[in-house]
Design an enzyme around this catalytic site. Sequence first.
Site, PDB file in Angstrom:
ATOM      1  N   THR A   1       1.027  -1.553  -0.009  1.00 27.54           N
ATOM      2  CA  THR A   1      -0.124  -0.516  -0.456  1.00 27.54           C
ATOM      3  C   THR A   1       0.778   1.259  -0.233  1.00 27.54           C
ATOM      4  O   THR A   1       0.474   2.558   0.333  1.00 27.54           O
ATOM      5  CB  THR A   1      -0.676  -0.108   1.720  1.00 27.54           C
ATOM      6  OG1 THR A   1       0.039  -0.109   2.502  1.00 27.54           O
ATOM      7  CG2 THR A   1      -1.870  -1.246   0.902  1.00 27.54           C
ATOM      8  N   GLU A   2       2.269   1.017  -0.075  1.00 31.33           N
ATOM      9  CA  GLU A   2       3.064   2.368   0.023  1.00 31.33           C
ATOM     10  C   GLU A   2       2.447   3.427  -1.058  1.00 31.33           C
ATOM     11  O   GLU A   2       3.192   4.538  -0.206  1.00 31.33           O
ATOM     12  CB  GLU A   2       4.450   1.665  -0.316  1.00 31.33           C
ATOM     13  CG  GLU A   2       5.388   1.207   1.073  1.00 31.33           C
ATOM     14  CD  GLU A   2       4.701  -0.153   0.751  1.00 31.33           C
ATOM     15  OE1 GLU A   2       5.706  -1.164   0.661  1.00 31.33           O
ATOM     16  OE2 GLU A   2       4.094  -1.148   0.049  1.00 31.33           O
ATOM     17  N   VAL A   3       2.307   3.132  -2.316  1.00 29.70           N
ATOM     18  CA  VAL A   3       2.376   4.816  -2.633  1.00 29.70           C
ATOM     19  C   VAL A   3       1.143   5.262  -2.339  1.00 29.70           C
ATOM     20  O   VAL A   3       0.720   6.331  -2.954  1.00 29.70           O
ATOM     21  CB  VAL A   3       2.045   4.398  -4.540  1.00 29.70           C
ATOM     22  CG1 VAL A   3       3.053   3.009  -4.974  1.00 29.70           C
ATOM     23  CG2 VAL A   3       0.587   2.983  -4.608  1.00 29.70           C
TER      24      VAL A   3
ATOM     25  N   ILE B   1       0.122   6.660  -0.227  1.00 29.76           N
ATOM     26  CA  ILE B   1       1.495   7.650   1.658  1.00 29.76           C
ATOM     27  C   ILE B   1       2.589   8.308   1.111  1.00 29.76           C
ATOM     28  O   ILE B   1       2.399   8.714   1.771  1.00 29.76           O
ATOM     29  CB  ILE B   1       1.305   7.116   2.704  1.00 29.76           C
ATOM     30  CG1 ILE B   1       2.324   5.756   2.185  1.00 29.76           C
ATOM     31  CG2 ILE B   1      -0.306   6.542   3.064  1.00 29.76           C
ATOM     32  CD1 ILE B   1       2.505   5.184   3.825  1.00 29.76           C
TER      33      ILE B   1
ATOM     34  N   PHE C   1       4.989   6.883  -0.534  1.00 25.10           N
ATOM     35  CA  PHE C   1       5.906   5.604  -0.380  1.00 25.10           C
ATOM     36  C   PHE C   1       6.206   5.255  -1.441  1.00 25.10           C
ATOM     37  O   PHE C   1       4.682   4.682  -2.291  1.00 25.10           O
ATOM     38  CB  PHE C   1       6.055   5.553   1.315  1.00 25.10           C
ATOM     39  CG  PHE C   1       6.971   4.868   1.979  1.00 25.10           C
ATOM     40  CD1 PHE C   1       8.891   5.422   1.304  1.00 25.10           C
ATOM     41  CD2 PHE C   1       7.340   3.685   2.472  1.00 25.10           C
ATOM     42  CE1 PHE C   1       9.478   4.963   1.871  1.00 25.10           C
ATOM     43  CE2 PHE C   1       8.901   3.330   2.621  1.00 25.10           C
ATOM     44  CZ  PHE C   1       9.855   3.944   2.506  1.00 25.10           C
TER      45      PHE C   1
END
Length: 258
Positions: free
Chosen positions: A134-136, A138, A140
């Site tokens: 799920t990084e993208v 937030i 990241f």
Amino acid sequence: MENLVLYQVAERIATITINRPDKRNALNPQLISALTAAFIRAAEDDLVKVVILNANGGSFSAGADLGYLQQLQQNSFEENVADSNRLKKLFTTIYYLPKVVIAQVDGHAIAGGCGLATICDIVFATPESNFGYTEVKIGFVPAIVSCFLKQKVSESVAKEILLTGKTFSAEQALKYNLINFVTNSSEIHQNVREFALSLCNGSSGNSLMVTKQLITQTNNPLLEKCLETAVQINARVRESEDFKKGISSFLNKEKINW
């Protein structure tokens, strides 16, 4: 303070247990270092032939914890490089471990937690478990784990799950070739144990080690270069305005308008 990681050996199987159930087994520098030390201990333990990685509580790992994310906002570039190298060391320790590593995912494996499962040689999960990078969402990037993910899934699948940041079920993870088995929660402990015992009792320890080396050391000769680049990207992205905006909104539980 309660041990962040538990280590026990029985029947030539080392069980490494993530033990932060109150934080949904979220990753922070202390837990990452403790996990690395536990895997090195298993590698050096002559009584150990196979390793199982599992977690206490209802989550496998929810990724980075809130305190860790707050700290990242204050880090210098050099500190972020050091922090990224810490995660790289954990992942490469597992990936190159001279013993087979089986992940027992009973609960959600998200972001860094999904990366942790991805690195393992064999992955069992329950139907209720969700996965996702799920990084993208937030601001990241899943930099380090992307180097390993591309070893397991096709480029089109890697792009789909890394670019969308979506979460997906264990059944979908199985279709993606991200995991190996889906098994009921009531049976996963026994099934993982039986699989580990079958390796211990039915295969030469040296042959297991050399076969794993054959796969990991010949599959991608550019892996180390990829990881070096990923560490730099990781650190650089943490200095971006999007990262600061994303983390701030996430911590304050505000909707992020990209």
